[in-house]
Design a protein around this motif. Structure first.
Motif, mmCIF file in Angstrom:
data_model
loop_
_atom_site.group_PDB
_atom_site.id
_atom_site.type_symbol
_atom_site.label_atom_id
_atom_site.label_comp_id
_atom_site.label_asym_id
_atom_site.label_seq_id
_atom_site.Cartn_x
_atom_site.Cartn_y
_atom_site.Cartn_z
ATOM 1 N N CYS A 99 8.350 11.051 2.048
ATOM 2 C CA CYS A 99 6.624 12.008 1.129
ATOM 3 C C CYS A 99 5.224 10.944 1.620
ATOM 4 O O CYS A 99 4.060 11.611 2.216
ATOM 5 N N HIS A 101 3.687 9.194 0.622
ATOM 6 C CA HIS A 101 2.995 8.417 -0.130
ATOM 7 C C HIS A 101 3.285 7.412 -1.190
ATOM 8 O O HIS A 101 2.572 7.885 -2.335
ATOM 9 N N GLY A 102 3.986 6.843 -1.055
ATOM 10 C CA GLY A 102 4.807 5.978 -2.053
ATOM 11 C C GLY A 102 5.106 7.256 -3.413
ATOM 12 O O GLY A 102 5.580 5.987 -4.265
ATOM 13 N N GLN A 103 5.593 7.923 -3.349
ATOM 14 C CA GLN A 103 5.972 8.389 -4.343
ATOM 15 C C GLN A 103 7.511 8.717 -4.768
ATOM 16 O O GLN A 103 7.772 9.376 -4.753
ATOM 17 N N CYS A 104 8.308 8.746 -3.789
ATOM 18 C CA CYS A 104 9.538 9.531 -3.174
ATOM 19 C C CYS A 104 10.975 8.100 -3.512
ATOM 20 O O CYS A 104 11.477 8.269 -3.447
ATOM 21 N N ASN A 117 7.794 -0.152 -0.679
ATOM 22 C CA ASN A 117 8.095 1.261 0.275
ATOM 23 C C ASN A 117 6.825 1.089 1.356
ATOM 24 O O ASN A 117 5.948 0.748 1.344
ATOM 25 N N GLY A 190 11.535 4.382 -9.313
ATOM 26 C CA GLY A 190 10.429 4.741 -7.777
ATOM 27 C C GLY A 190 11.198 5.597 -6.778
ATOM 28 O O GLY A 190 10.494 5.888 -6.024
#
Ligand code: FES
Ligand code: FES
Length: 212
Positions: A99, A101-104, A117, A190
């Motif tokens: 991502c 964006h720190g989301q996957c 991350n 996470g």
């Protein structure tokens, strides 16, 4: 009765002399002055004052990273993420960009043994620290027990989220956060798997935790 007198304590707190309305008008005027934007010259003077303490960083700078036990010297823009430094500058493409964006969790690496991350970490912030990527997990030909467990339990289908899952799994066990299924699920949450490999990933992490 006059509307100005309807406060609980009456008008006793209003000073004698100018009415409360004119008093409010005056203070409103003062506030208006206080909140007005500063004149251009004032703003410039303020900017000049702040400039030495808030320099704008731009251009490439020397960055020294220790990755998988090896020192690496790079020239990077200060805004370069650790993820981009690894993939684009060091050709360590085992760490994936999902991502950004720190989301996957696809970009998970270890910095001083803690999972981070790498898409949310600036490379310059990782200077002087030990960075471990998926490439640094095996000892020569000998796979890390977590890699073995992922193979044994079929813990990967896409191969894309897998490096991040493995790095997170290793840290999760080390942290003591994989002592039950629920705990392991929570502390691995996470790291997103978009297919059906979750039970297999969990089995791999739990097996290594059991051996830990
Ligand atoms: S790529 Fe970093 S969390 Fe998704
Ligand atoms: S194994 Fe990667 S998305 Fe499920």
């Amino acid at each position: 009765m006059h509307s100005d007198d309807q406060t609980p304590d009456g008008a006793s707190s209003v000073p004698a002399g100018p009415s409360r309305r004119s008093f409010l008008k005056q203070t409103g005027g003062l506030l208006g002055v206080a909140l007005a934007p500063p004149l251009a010259s004032q703003a410039e003077a303020l900017a000049d004052k702040l400039a030495p303490t808030s320099p704008i960083l731009s251009g490439q700078t020397n960055v020294s990273l220790t990755v998988n036990g090896q020192a690496k010297n790079l020239r990077l823009e200060p805004r370069t993420t650790l993820l981009d430094a690894l993939r684009e500058h060091l050709d360590l493409t085992g760490t994936k960009k999902g991502c950004d964006h720190g989301q996957c969790g696809a970009c998970t690496v270890h910095v001083d043994g803690r999972r981070v991350n790498s898409c949310l970490t600036l490379a310059v912030m990782a200077q002087g620290k030990q960075i471990t990527t998926i490439e640094g997990l095996a000892k020569g030909e000998e796979l890390h027990p977590m890699q073995e467990a992922f193979l044994k339990h079929d813990g990967f289908q896409c191969g894309y989220c897998t490096p991040g899952q493995i790095m997170s799994g290793v840290a999760c066990v080390k942290e003591g956060h994989a002592t039950t299924d629920d705990q392991a699920r929570e502390w691995m949450s996470g790291n997103i798997c978009r297919c059906g490999a979750y039970p297999n990933i969990l089995a791999a992490v739990r097996e290594v935790a059991g051996h830990g």
